[in-house]
Design an enzyme around this catalytic site. Structure first.
Site, mmCIF file in Angstrom:
data_model
loop_
_atom_site.group_PDB
_atom_site.id
_atom_site.type_symbol
_atom_site.label_atom_id
_atom_site.label_comp_id
_atom_site.label_asym_id
_atom_site.label_seq_id
_atom_site.Cartn_x
_atom_site.Cartn_y
_atom_site.Cartn_z
ATOM 1 N N HIS A 1 -12.092 46.362 93.222
ATOM 2 C CA HIS A 1 -10.810 46.012 92.617
ATOM 3 C C HIS A 1 -9.862 45.365 93.616
ATOM 4 C CE1 HIS A 1 -11.333 49.011 89.044
ATOM 5 N NE2 HIS A 1 -12.349 48.179 89.202
ATOM 6 N N ASP A 2 -10.286 45.278 94.858
ATOM 7 C CA ASP A 2 -9.546 44.535 95.885
ATOM 8 C C ASP A 2 -9.967 43.076 95.934
ATOM 9 O OD1 ASP A 2 -8.003 43.863 98.100
ATOM 10 O OD2 ASP A 2 -9.238 44.938 99.539
#
Length: 784
Positions: free
Chosen positions: A233-234
């Protein structure tokens, strides 16, 4: 709900493809208020706010550069007198501007560069400078500044400007790379796989997991999914259209009579899927096929904590003391709509993920408070950016020094040799849409709530009931879920996926739901991913010639052949998860290659990567900060194993036998679990440690009449009384268990035997608190 599911999960040389710049029509970004992006964060512990102010007269001038030059000249003279051997100094001298332990031309250059920037700022003082000026210097200024000059810069929130020659590299809303040629049905945009079975049919045939599960053979803990999802999710997010009129359905056909999705045999049921957005201007011809976009920054830059656009970043901050917003309980706050305030819109997907977000918000605030206390004159912006810089460095170090070696093996990635501006770090479609979705295979079907001692503190929560319920953490806190992730082995990385992810129902059978395996397969077809074999070839690997080349598991190979018929037509995600694992890692050759190649590019193409911007001392400090340490200093936990990515406790002991006619041995009192030599409790009959037998034969030990007992069956029993493992003692009477898959209470006992009298052997009650436990000298005595 399905639209928010995450995109989990020597470098080969590939032909360069022309890249289109990102679209700026979908999101308007606010200018960054970064005080001209000169935060003076470097050396703030070395020479306060202005390390270039060598003579501390409050100004940065030519006198400061001259002071350094004079110091170098005097040092050179001393070195000549002392035999020509340069004398190294520790950091901290005023003339050592870059804090590298020596006076050099770099220190003087930093003063000169700072003077130049001050002049530029003065000339434009009537207007706030464009934040990109510091990342893209004017043409008349050098672009090949020394690494130390990065100290005056910070990363942009939207990822732009990292690469000076190609400022859009790694930025938001840029196209995903495509390593293999697309496999669209029409070569333009129509989904691939039209001649393949339904994704649900494949899921039913290959991915049904047993109730007992299949835990990691290499003892990976559940942090392999917790960090994997948090990291994903980064770096990657492909969105679906926000407006219904723009949405294009690509639903998954459900086989007639599917017991969960079509129990009434209608043959008309489907699992809904909407096609991903394609990048503006793509999908017009075979020369310009559809490409998907990454809506967040590609860099490992903590964007899941800080956001990928300025508006989001600002909404997360207190604007006091450099801190991020957090509740009184140390949890993520919510906005006026009740949604979590986080850097990534998927933060509420499950409670373990939300706990990870909370930990790094706490870590940021801990660092911000520490920086503010030591440097009271720093502004909110300066403190925020310095804390952000360190948190990003910690995340990078955990990823490259703990997580990837645990997942892929120690030598899967090439050694870091420094920043390479020619490297495009953008996320590959093969990586985000297939390879990094391996993580779905690693989840267990429930989350335990575990106390600091490793014991369950409450009933476990079904994985299906842990989705989108961040409010649960208000009752439980985050400690018990993070302790769970470190104290429970993950499921093996294979085609099997637990029921909560493969058969998630929105009601009774037939009422609708989703199957994450089917969605992974269908999403690959939506993105036009090339088949498994073509992808291997594109990544420089040999094509497989048969299904048996993919896996030694004959049952899986036969099912693959039955489903696909042709080894050149396998969906990429399926082929990757079917592969035999490499000797050193937990993934197959192709998945390992794709993931290693991606993370090498993310590292080598990042001008701000921590090893490229920090000095040796700070690098050591960052690399000595493990994920376990970050968790423990931001929670009440203090019992994590050093490497939370492995859970591998050991139980070892010896069984000895004595003649029934011999003098009975003296039984001991029960031993406390706090005894450092015997971390167990409730012992019955603590026998002495036997001597070593000779030449593999049962022989007398140092104690008369006592011999090592070969062939004794020793059992490992869980807290519910279930036998979870059993093993026969070897010729020396030794046994070992490495089959404990989660923390908690266990019992070790000798099984009943017709040959041996085990009535007085007793039992050992053990408490396993973490993955580093080594329970030795768990010994028994039986009678012949």
């Amino acid at each position: 709900m399905a639209r928010f599911w995450h995109r989990w999960i020597g470098r080969p040389q590939f032909a360069k493809r022309s890249r289109r710049k990102r679209s700026t029509t979908r999101r308007r970004l606010k200018p960054e208020a970064l005080e001209a992006r000169q935060l003076l964060a470097a050396n703030i512990f070395h020479n306060e706010l202005m390390p270039e102010d060598v003579n501390e007269d409050g100004e940065i001038s030519a006198l400061d550069a001259l002071t350094i030059i004079n110091r170098m000249s005097r040092q050179s003279q001393r070195d000549s007198v002392e035999g020509g051997v340069p004398q190294q100094r520790g950091p901290g001298q005023m003339t050592d501007v870059n804090n590298d332990g020596q006076d050099s031309a770099l220190d003087a250059l930093m003063v000169i560069n700072r003077m130049s920037r001050q002049r530029d700022d003065l000339e434009s003082s009537t207007q706030r400078p464009d934040p990109r000026d510091r990342l893209d210097p004017p043409a008349d200024r050098p672009t090949d500044l020394p690494t130390s000059d990065l100290a005056d810069e910070v990363r942009s929130i939207d990822g732009t400007g990292n690469n000076r020659e190609n400022p859009e590299f790694g930025a938001t809303d840029t196209e995903l790379l495509r390593i293999a040629e697309n496999d669209y049905a029409d070569g333009i945009s129509e989904p691939a796989g039209e001649d393949r079975p339904s994704a649900r049919e494949i899921s039913n045939a290959l991915s049904t997991a047993t109730a007992a599960g299949n835990t990691s053979e290499r003892h990976l803990s559940s942090f392999v999914f917790a960090w994997g999802q948090f990291l994903d999710h980064d770096i990657s997010l492909s969105l679906e259209p926000e407006n219904a009129e723009d949405a294009v359905s690509f639903d998954i056909e459900v086989p007639a009579g599917d017991p969960l999705f079509d129990p009434f045999g209608t043959g008309e049921q489907t699992i809904q899927l909407t096609r991903s957005l394609i990048a503006d201007g793509t999908g017009t011809s075979t020369e310009n096929p559809a490409e998907q976009a990454n809506s967040i920054t590609a860099w490992v830059d903590g964007s899941q904590v800080y956001g990928s656009d300025q508006e989001t970043s600002d909404a997360l901050r207190e604007f006091i003391g450099g801190r991020l917003l957090v509740t009184d309980d140390g949890l993520l706050p919510t906005d006026e709509n009740g949604d979590l305030l986080a850097g990534d819109l998927r933060a509420a997907e499950n409670v373990v993920l939300t706990s990870m977000h909370a930990i790094f918000v706490r870590e940021h605030n801990r660092l911000a408070d520490e920086i503010a206390a030591e440097n009271p004159d720093l502004s909110d912006e300066q403190i925020f950016q310095e804390a952000r810089r360190r948190v990003i460095a910690e995340m990078q170090s955990i990823t490259y020094n703990e997580y990837l070696p645990a997942l892929l093996g120690e030598d899967a990635l090439s050694d870091y040799t420094g920043y390479d501006s020619s490297v495009n770090p953008s996320i590959a479609n093969e990586f985000s849409t297939a390879a990094f979705r391996f993580g779905h295979s690693t989840l267990n079907d429930e989350y335990r709530l575990v106390g600091n001692d490793g014991e369950d503190v409450d009933e476990p929560i079904s994985l299906a009931n842990a989705f989108f319920v961040p409010e649960l953490l208000e009752e439980t806190g985050i400690d018990s879920f993070l302790k769970y992730a470190s104290s429970t082995q993950s499921q093996e990385i294979d085609l099997g996926v637990v029921n909560s992810l493969r058969n998630f129902l929105f009601g009774p059978p037939g009422a609708g739901g989703f199957d994450l395996v089917s969605l992974n397969i269908q999403r690959g077809r939506d993105h036009g991913l090339a088949d498994y074999n073509a992808t291997r070839e594109a990544y420089g690997l040999d094509r497989v010639e048969s299904f048996a080349d993919i896996t030694r598991n004959e049952e899986i190979a036969e099912k693959l052949e039955s489903l696909y018929g042709d080894v050149n037509n396998i969906d990429l995600w399926v082929g990757l998860l079917a592969e035999d694992h490499t000797e050193a890692g937990s993934l197959g050759e192709t998945a390992t290659t794709i993931i290693a190649e991606q993370f090498e590019r993310l590292r080598d193409g990042d001008r701000f990567y921590y090893e490229n911007t920090m000095g040796d001392r700070e690098i050591r400090q960052i690399e000595n900060t493990t994920l376990a340490e970050i968790i423990e200093r931001n929670t009440n936990l203090d019992s994590l194993q050093a490497n939370v990515f492995f859970f591998a406790p050991q139980i070892t002991g010896t069984v000895v036998a004595e003649s029934a006619t011999a003098q009975p041995s003296q039984a001991t009192e029960p031993v406390s679990s706090g005894d450092p030599d015997s971390p167990r409790k409730g012992l019955q009959g603590d026998p002495p440690r036997p001597g070593q037998p000779q030449s593999g034969q049962e022989s007398q030990s140092a104690e008369e009449g006592v011999v090592a007992a070969e062939g004794i069956l020793v059992e490992l029993v869980d807290s519910d009384g279930n036998i979870i493992d059993s093993v026969l003692t070897d010729v020396n009477g030794n046994y070992a268990f490495d089959s404990v898959t989660q923390s908690g209470s266990y019992q070790v006992r000798v099984a009943e035997s017709d040959e041996w009298d085990v009535a007085g052997a007793g039992t050992w009650d053990l408490s396993i608190s973490n993955g580093d436990e080594d329970m030795h000298r768990i010994n028994f005595r039986v009678l012949v």
